[in-house]
Design a protein around this motif. Structure first.
Motif, PDB file in Angstrom:
ATOM      1  N   LEU B  10       1.332  -1.236  -0.323  1.00 33.89           N
ATOM      2  CA  LEU B  10       0.159   0.304  -0.168  1.00 33.89           C
ATOM      3  C   LEU B  10       0.642   1.563  -0.220  1.00 33.89           C
ATOM      4  O   LEU B  10       0.705   2.397  -0.361  1.00 33.89           O
ATOM      5  CB  LEU B  10      -1.132  -0.258   1.340  1.00 33.89           C
ATOM      6  CG  LEU B  10      -2.185  -0.836   1.082  1.00 33.89           C
ATOM      7  CD1 LEU B  10      -2.820  -1.338   2.864  1.00 33.89           C
ATOM      8  CD2 LEU B  10      -3.024  -0.272  -0.067  1.00 33.89           C
ATOM      9  N   ASP B  29      -9.346   3.601  -3.770  1.00 35.09           N
ATOM     10  CA  ASP B  29      -9.528   2.651  -4.529  1.00 35.09           C
ATOM     11  C   ASP B  29      -8.304   2.767  -5.713  1.00 35.09           C
ATOM     12  O   ASP B  29      -8.318   1.035  -5.884  1.00 35.09           O
ATOM     13  CB  ASP B  29     -10.424   2.326  -5.542  1.00 35.09           C
ATOM     14  CG  ASP B  29     -11.469   1.229  -6.193  1.00 35.09           C
ATOM     15  OD1 ASP B  29     -11.572   0.444  -5.356  1.00 35.09           O
ATOM     16  OD2 ASP B  29     -11.536   1.402  -6.953  1.00 35.09           O
ATOM     17  N   ARG B  32      -5.535   1.453  -3.564  1.00 36.43           N
ATOM     18  CA  ARG B  32      -5.934  -0.642  -3.783  1.00 36.43           C
ATOM     19  C   ARG B  32      -5.740  -1.265  -4.669  1.00 36.43           C
ATOM     20  O   ARG B  32      -4.784  -1.927  -4.179  1.00 36.43           O
ATOM     21  CB  ARG B  32      -7.544  -0.260  -2.714  1.00 36.43           C
ATOM     22  CG  ARG B  32      -7.592  -1.895  -2.490  1.00 36.43           C
ATOM     23  CD  ARG B  32      -9.398  -1.899  -3.061  1.00 36.43           C
ATOM     24  NE  ARG B  32      -9.315  -1.802  -3.839  1.00 36.43           N
ATOM     25  CZ  ARG B  32      -9.304  -3.304  -4.653  1.00 36.43           C
ATOM     26  NH1 ARG B  32      -8.635  -4.159  -4.566  1.00 36.43           N
ATOM     27  NH2 ARG B  32      -9.618  -2.338  -6.146  1.00 36.43           N
ATOM     28  N   VAL B  37      -4.584  -5.059  -3.021  1.00 38.89           N
ATOM     29  CA  VAL B  37      -5.071  -5.150  -1.389  1.00 38.89           C
ATOM     30  C   VAL B  37      -6.425  -5.437  -1.362  1.00 38.89           C
ATOM     31  O   VAL B  37      -6.880  -4.570  -1.642  1.00 38.89           O
ATOM     32  CB  VAL B  37      -4.441  -4.605  -0.439  1.00 38.89           C
ATOM     33  CG1 VAL B  37      -4.998  -4.165   0.990  1.00 38.89           C
ATOM     34  CG2 VAL B  37      -2.501  -4.820  -0.009  1.00 38.89           C
ATOM     35  N   SER B  38      -6.755  -5.574  -0.752  1.00 36.16           N
ATOM     36  CA  SER B  38      -8.584  -5.833  -0.825  1.00 36.16           C
ATOM     37  C   SER B  38      -9.196  -4.617   0.622  1.00 36.16           C
ATOM     38  O   SER B  38      -8.190  -4.321   1.042  1.00 36.16           O
ATOM     39  CB  SER B  38      -9.535  -6.835  -0.330  1.00 36.16           C
ATOM     40  OG  SER B  38      -9.305  -6.860   1.667  1.00 36.16           O
ATOM     41  N   MET B  39     -10.282  -4.068   0.078  1.00 39.39           N
ATOM     42  CA  MET B  39     -10.496  -3.014   1.006  1.00 39.39           C
ATOM     43  C   MET B  39     -10.450  -3.165   1.858  1.00 39.39           C
ATOM     44  O   MET B  39     -10.230  -2.217   3.049  1.00 39.39           O
ATOM     45  CB  MET B  39     -11.852  -2.405   0.736  1.00 39.39           C
ATOM     46  CG  MET B  39     -12.542  -1.828  -0.948  1.00 39.39           C
ATOM     47  SD  MET B  39     -12.413   0.501   0.120  1.00 39.39           S
ATOM     48  CE  MET B  39     -11.358   0.592  -1.727  1.00 39.39           C
ATOM     49  N   ARG B  41      -8.960  -4.672   4.102  1.00 40.26           N
ATOM     50  CA  ARG B  41      -7.492  -4.717   4.627  1.00 40.26           C
ATOM     51  C   ARG B  41      -6.940  -3.500   4.932  1.00 40.26           C
ATOM     52  O   ARG B  41      -5.861  -3.066   5.611  1.00 40.26           O
ATOM     53  CB  ARG B  41      -6.332  -5.620   3.584  1.00 40.26           C
ATOM     54  CG  ARG B  41      -6.497  -6.931   4.171  1.00 40.26           C
ATOM     55  CD  ARG B  41      -4.973  -7.255   4.876  1.00 40.26           C
ATOM     56  NE  ARG B  41      -4.479  -8.633   5.543  1.00 40.26           N
ATOM     57  CZ  ARG B  41      -4.826  -9.654   6.711  1.00 40.26           C
ATOM     58  NH1 ARG B  41      -5.898  -9.206   7.211  1.00 40.26           N
ATOM     59  NH2 ARG B  41      -4.470 -10.950   6.630  1.00 40.26           N
ATOM     60  N   LEU B  42      -7.377  -2.595   3.085  1.00 32.67           N
ATOM     61  CA  LEU B  42      -6.364  -1.408   3.604  1.00 32.67           C
ATOM     62  C   LEU B  42      -7.752  -0.752   4.949  1.00 32.67           C
ATOM     63  O   LEU B  42      -5.714  -0.100   5.546  1.00 32.67           O
ATOM     64  CB  LEU B  42      -7.005  -0.598   2.460  1.00 32.67           C
ATOM     65  CG  LEU B  42      -6.681   0.453   2.139  1.00 32.67           C
ATOM     66  CD1 LEU B  42      -6.455   0.661   0.738  1.00 32.67           C
ATOM     67  CD2 LEU B  42      -7.145   2.225   2.831  1.00 32.67           C
ATOM     68  N   TYR B  43      -8.998  -0.588   4.907  1.00 32.65           N
ATOM     69  CA  TYR B  43      -9.016   0.394   6.794  1.00 32.65           C
ATOM     70  C   TYR B  43      -9.137  -0.433   7.235  1.00 32.65           C
ATOM     71  O   TYR B  43      -8.897   0.089   8.578  1.00 32.65           O
ATOM     72  CB  TYR B  43     -10.332   0.332   5.757  1.00 32.65           C
ATOM     73  CG  TYR B  43     -10.967   1.201   5.208  1.00 32.65           C
ATOM     74  CD1 TYR B  43     -10.710   2.624   5.741  1.00 32.65           C
ATOM     75  CD2 TYR B  43     -11.150   1.294   3.992  1.00 32.65           C
ATOM     76  CE1 TYR B  43     -11.470   3.691   4.805  1.00 32.65           C
ATOM     77  CE2 TYR B  43     -11.477   2.277   2.830  1.00 32.65           C
ATOM     78  CZ  TYR B  43     -11.590   3.116   3.833  1.00 32.65           C
ATOM     79  OH  TYR B  43     -11.766   4.403   3.130  1.00 32.65           O
TER      80      TYR B  43
END
Lengths: 188, 188
Positions: B10, B29, B32, B37-39, B41-43
Motif C-alpha cells: 500500500l 480505490d 488499493r 490489496v482488499s478494501m 485490509r486497507l481499512y
DNA sequence: GGCAACGGAGAACGATCGTTCTCCGATGTG
DNA sequence: CACATCGGAGAACGATCGTTCTCCGTTGCC
C-alpha cells in the motif's frame, strides 16, 4: 446586475474563499453565494471552475505585486534598501492573520499540471515576480545582477514556503539577513 | 496476505500515485487496486484516507532524507563540500522524469491546515530536513552555524519551489552558487 | 465432517460538487 | 395589452469518491 459588477464581486469572493480555504475545498456554489451572483451569470462570465480559478489567480497576482512594489517604493531610492524592503514586506505579509502561504505555490500543489490554464497563471505570476527582482537587482552596483536576482528569488520563495508550513516563525528576518550577505558579496 | 506485506504494498502504491498525480486526484480505490490489496485490509491498516496519506508522507520522508544523506556522504568529509552536495543532489532530483516538486509542499498546498495528521507529517519532514542542514553547518568553520543553516534551508526550499513550478530550469545550480557565496562569507 | 472466524471481491450508500435545466417573474417594445 | 427576451433562484443530473456492507469461498480447529 451588470456583467462588470458581477465579475468584480465574483473575483473578490473567489480570492477570499479560495485563498483561505483552498481551491478544491471551495465549491462553485460557495463563491456564487458569497458574491450574490446567479449561476447563470457565473457561467456566462467563467465557463468553468478552471476559468474562474485562473481569473482569481490573475487578479491576485496584480494586487500582490502591487503591494510589494508599494512597500519597496516607500523604502526610498537606494537599490540595496529596495531589495531588502522586499523581505520586510514578506515579514508583514507572513504576520497577517489570514496568511496561508503563497496562493500560487498552493494552487500548484493542488492542481499540479492537471490544468494548463491554472499552471500558466502560476508560472506567469512567478515569472513576473522574478522579473521584478531582476529589475531591482539591475539598479544595484554589481557585475552580475541576474545572479544576484536569482539568489534573492530563491530566498524569497524559500521564505514563503517555510513561513507557510510554519517551520520558521522568523523566515522573513532570516531571509533578509541572508540577502544582506548576498548584497555585500555582490557589491562592486 | 499478511498485514506487513499489505502495508508495504500500500505504501509503495500510495507513494507512486499520490506523488505523481496528487493526493486529491487519487482515490482510495486506485491505491488499493495498484497494491492488490482488499478494501477490508486497507481499512484495517489505515482507518481513513487521512491516515494512509500521513503514512505515505512519513515513508517518503525517510526515503527522501536517506537519499540526500547518501549523496552527501559520498561527497567526502569536507564540511563545505558536504553542504554544497545537498544542492548537487537537488539538481539530480529535479532532473528525474517523475519530478513533481516537493511532496510535502504539494501536500500542504492541497490539504492546508484541514488535516492535523497531514500537517504534522509535513512539519515533521521540514523540521528534520532543517535539523540535518543545521548538523552539516555545525561542522563548518563558522561562528554562527545556525544562521548559515537558515540561509541554506531557505535556498534549498526556494529551489524546490521554483524547480517544481518550472520557472528556473537551473534552480539547483543557482542555489548552489548562492550557497557558495554564503559559505565564503561565513567562513571563520 | 461440522463449524466458526477470516478475508477477498466488489456492490451499495451517502455525500459532495461541477454543470445544466426548468420555472417564473420582471422588463422593455410594438 | 400582448409578447418576446432576459436573468434570478434553485432543483436536477451525473459523476466521483470515501466508507461500509453483503456475499461467499477458504481455512483452521474440535
Amino acid at each position: 446586475m451588470e456583467l462588470a459588477e458581477a465579475s468584480d464581486r465574483l473575483l473578490v469572493a473567489a480570492e477570499r474563499l479560495y485563498y483561505t480555504r483552498g481551491i478544491a475545498a471551495v465549491g462553485i456554489d460557495d463563491v456564487r453565494a458569497e458574491a450574490g451572483v446567479s449561476m447563470r451569470r457565473l457561467y456566462q462570465l467563467y465557463p468553468s471552475k478552471e476559468h474562474l480559478v485562473a481569473a482569481y489567480l490573475d487578479a491576485r497576482d496584480v494586487r500582490w505585486r502591487g503591494r510589494v512594489a508599494a512597500h519597496v517604493d516607500a523604502a526610498g531610492d537606494d537599490p540595496g534598501e529596495r531589495l531588502l524592503a522586499v523581505f520586510d514586506w514578506l515579514g508583514l505579509w507572513f504576520a497577517e492573520d489570514d496568511f496561508r502561504g503563497c496562493a500560487f505555490i498552493n494552487a500548484f500543489g493542488e492542481i499540479g499540471g492537471d490544468s494548463p490554464l491554472i499552471l500558466a497563471a502560476v508560472r506567469r505570476h512567478k515569472d513576473l515576480f522574478r522579473d521584478y527582482l531582476v529589475d531591482l537587482a539591475r539598479a544595484f552596483p554589481t557585475d552580475a545582477p541576474e545572479v544576484l536576482a536569482a539568489g534573492i528569488t530563491l530566498l524569497a520563495e524559500g521564505a514563503m514556503t517555510v513561513a507557510a508550513i510554519g517551520t520558521d516563525p522568523d523566515a522573513a528576518a532570516h531571509a533578509k539577513a541572508t540577502a544582506h550577505v548576498l548584497l555585500d558579496a555582490a557589491r562592486r
